[in-house]
Structure formats: C-alpha cells, structure tokens
Design an enzyme around this catalytic site. Structure first.
Site, PDB file in Angstrom:
ATOM      1  N   CYS A   1       0.815  -1.227   0.000  1.00  0.00           N
ATOM      2  CA  CYS A   1       0.000   0.000   0.000  1.00  0.00           C
ATOM      3  C   CYS A   1       0.846   1.275   0.000  1.00  0.00           C
ATOM      4  CB  CYS A   1      -0.959  -0.002   1.181  1.00  0.00           C
ATOM      5  SG  CYS A   1      -2.120  -1.367   1.122  1.00  0.00           S
TER       6      CYS A   1
ATOM      7  N   ASN B   1      -9.998  -0.088  -0.555  1.00  0.00           N
ATOM      8  CA  ASN B   1      -8.531  -0.014  -0.503  1.00  0.00           C
ATOM      9  C   ASN B   1      -7.964  -0.636  -1.784  1.00  0.00           C
ATOM     10  OD1 ASN B   1      -5.814  -0.315   0.008  1.00  0.00           O
ATOM     11  ND2 ASN B   1      -6.064  -1.132   2.073  1.00  0.00           N
TER      12      ASN B   1
ATOM     13  N   HIS C   1      -3.212   7.459   1.634  1.00  0.00           N
ATOM     14  CA  HIS C   1      -3.597   6.115   1.199  1.00  0.00           C
ATOM     15  C   HIS C   1      -4.985   5.843   1.767  1.00  0.00           C
ATOM     16  CE1 HIS C   1      -3.928   1.934   0.540  1.00  0.00           C
ATOM     17  NE2 HIS C   1      -3.742   1.593   1.806  1.00  0.00           N
TER      18      HIS C   1
END
Ligand code: UT7
Length: 325
Positions: free
Chosen positions: A114, A282, A252
C-alpha cells in the site's frame, strides 16, 4: 538553481464493475452497516475476467500522458508500483512500456504494497533530481480482488481494483525552498518485523502458489495510526512547515477512520482531505494516484497547491511525498 521533479499530468482508470456492500452481503457473512461503520467503504470496483493489472495500468498511463502532453517516446523511466503483477516476471512495467510504445527506456516494478506509490514516486524523484532521467511515468496499479480469500469476511470486504498514474518532468530553476514547484521531500521507511500482521500466504519461492491476503486488522490499524502520524510530522519538520500551510492531504485510502484520525492529529479540516475510500475501497498502491487524479480533475487541486501524500502498508512500509503542483 535546484532541479525538481514536477508533476505535469495525472490519470486513472477504474474497472467498470461496481460491487456494493449489499451485493457482497449476498455471498459473504457481512452487512452494509458493518462495512460502512468500520471502514467507510460503500462500494468497490472489481476487474473483469481476464482484465489484468497491466490493462488497468496502461489505461491510467494513457490518461496521464494525454493530460500532460508528453509523448510515450519522450519517457526515460517507468516505475510501476504493484503487489499484484500480471506474472511473477517480467515486471508489469515492461508490459506497460511495450503497450505505450516507449521501448528502450528504464522500466521496473516497485513492491511496497500500500506504500508502493509513495516508494515509486520517491524512486522516480531520485532519478529526476539527480539528472539520470528527465521525464518519468509513475503508476500504481492493482487487482487485489485476485488475491483475496472470499471466505474471510475480515479482509475481502475491504479491497478493490484500480490504477492511477502521474507524469513527472525535471525542471530547473527552483530556489531550493518550499516555494518551489515539484517534489519538495520524500521519506520512506520499512520494518520487516511485522511480516505476519499483513502478508500473502503464497509466492513462487515458498509455496509455488499465488496465495491470498492475510491480515490482523486491529493490529494493522493500531500501527497505521501511529506510523502515519509520524510520517506526516517528519515531512512537515523536514520542510520547516506547519500543517496549516498544506492545501491538501492525499492519504492512502485504507479506512476512513484512519484518514480522519490522521487529519484530526494535524488539525486539518476535513475539506482539505481527499477521500475516495467510500467508492474505491482499498486499492493498495493505486489508491493515492486515484485520489490525486480525482481531485485534480474536479479542480480541487490547482497549480501552486501544496499536497502531502502518505501511506502505510504490508512490510510494514510507510512514508510520504510532499509536492507543490
Ligand atoms: O492498506 C494496508 C493497511 N490496512 C489497513 O490499514 C487496515 C487496518 N484495519 C482496519 O481497517 C480495521 O481493523 C478493520 C476494518 C479491518 C476491522 O475493524 P475493527 O474495528 O478493527 O474490527 P475487528 O477486526 O476487531 O472485528 C470486530 C468484529 C469481530 O467480531 P467479534 O469477535 O467482536 O464478535 C469480527 O469477527 O467484527 C467482526 N467482523 C465482521 N462482521 C461483519 C469482521 N469482519 C466482518 C465483516 N462483517 N466483514
């Protein structure tokens, strides 16, 4: 005179298929209410059968190149952040390079899950600011739907597929202070001791399978809140800057509660935070460039604005990029 890597174009791509929480709840033991309350996610995009990470990356890259007016042949460097490559090798970046018609330039993948886009931007910035390249394409692209265990309700409801990209050009003439246009700072970190809190239980060398994602969500949440606050404070201190000088935080997108917690610590009003987790879920390395592109396209992020990007993910890895548009 300082040489800076300036973001001259953004683009993104989302697969067509929208999967709502309600649709998921028809096959997974979950509910729209639980997912919204715990994560802020309402829906996510899922790649079509046969649609690969490179397909998503190529579409996002073409949009970024179109927006910047840069021809593929002018690229010196392609850095693609992904944890879900098309194949174990070659790098997905090489496939993207061939499709764009940019043969000959440097092309490689970066794997920081990520935090991948932050790592990739920092890598491209190092090439551009040191004079090893002049024009770069940086992509974050993922098909996390392919590495989810759809029987594990603690993880499968949280992720989605997508891609985002930026084009960077080295520009001379900066004064060497925070008024410069371009990337002002990058900070990267990793701590491999937390491997077992967030990982994929397969791979070519260990199991000869692709594996699926495993996460101890509550523990990752705890680390994310503290690491992201540290990352933001580190970036501000390095630039001798206070949070109220920021025009935008582009974090993020893992969980709305993590994003709001970071903004609260900074005393940043919610209107200065770009949030897409409700619609994209996500998307790992793709989440920051997807959010960035949305905010540039709808006119929120404008030339001159100071934008802080930050992320945290498997590894653990975490870091930030501060850039003036
Ligand atoms: O991008 C990389 C970084 N990743 C992250 O930042 C993710 C970080 N973690 C999180 O976002 C949150 O921890 C989650 C959203 C994953 C989970 O939220 P939580 O508040 O930490 O919930 P929990 O895992 O502690 O689970 C609470 C309860 C459990 O039930 P019991 O044991 O309290 O009876 C779970 O079994 O919720 C249950 N649960 C669910 N219920 C309905 C877990 N998943 C689900 C689900 N639907 N999908």
């Amino acid at each position: 005179m300082v040489r800076r890597a300036v973001i001259v174009g953004c683009g993104s791509y989302l697969p067509a298929r929208v999967v709502t929480n309600a649709e998921l709840a028809s096959t997974v033991d979950t509910s729209d209410e639980w997912i919204r309350e715990r994560s802020g996610i309402a829906e996510r995009r899922i790649a079509a059968d046969g649609e690969t990470t490179s397909d998503l990356a190529i579409a996002a890259a073409r949009a970024a190149l179109n927006g910047s007016g840069v021809e593929p042949a002018a690229l010196d460097l392609i850095v693609l952040a992904t944890a879900t490559p098309d194949n174990t090798f070659p790098a997905t970046a090489a496939k993207v390079q061939a499709a764009l018609g940019a043969a000959g330039c440097i092309a490689f993948d970066v794997q920081a899950v990520c935090t991948g886009f932050v790592y990739a931007l920092a890598t491209a910035n190092a090439f551009l600011s040191s004079g090893q390249a002049r024009t770069a394409l940086v992509i974050g692209a993922e098909t996390f739907s392919r590495i989810l265990d759809w029987r594990d309700r603690g993880t499968c409801v949280l992720f989605g597929d997508g891609a985002g990209a930026v084009v960077l050009r080295a520009e001379e003439g900066g004064r060497g202070d925070k008024s410069d246009r371009g990337i002002l700072s990058t900070h990267l970190h990793a701590d491999g001791r937390h491997y077992d809190l967030l990982y994929v239980d397969g791979g070519p060398s260990s199991t000869q399978t692709t594996g699926t994602l495993r996460m101890q969500g509550r523990e990752v949440f705890r680390h994310a809140v503290s690491k992201l606050s540290e990352a933001v404070e580190e970036a501000l201190a390095a630039n001798d800057m206070s949070a109220n000088e920021l025009d935008w935080l582009v974090p993020h997108q893992a969980n709305r509660r993590i994003i709001e917690g970071t903004a609260r610590k900074l005393n940043l009003p919610a209107e200065k935070v770009v949030v897409t987790v409700d619609r994209h879920a996500n998307t790992s390395a793709a989440s920051i460039p997807l959010a960035l592109d949305e905010a540039v396209r709808d006119g929120r992020i404008r030339p001159g604005h100071l934008v802080l990007m930050e992320g945290m993910g498997g590894g653990f890895t975490w870091g930030s990029v501060l850039a003036r548009f």
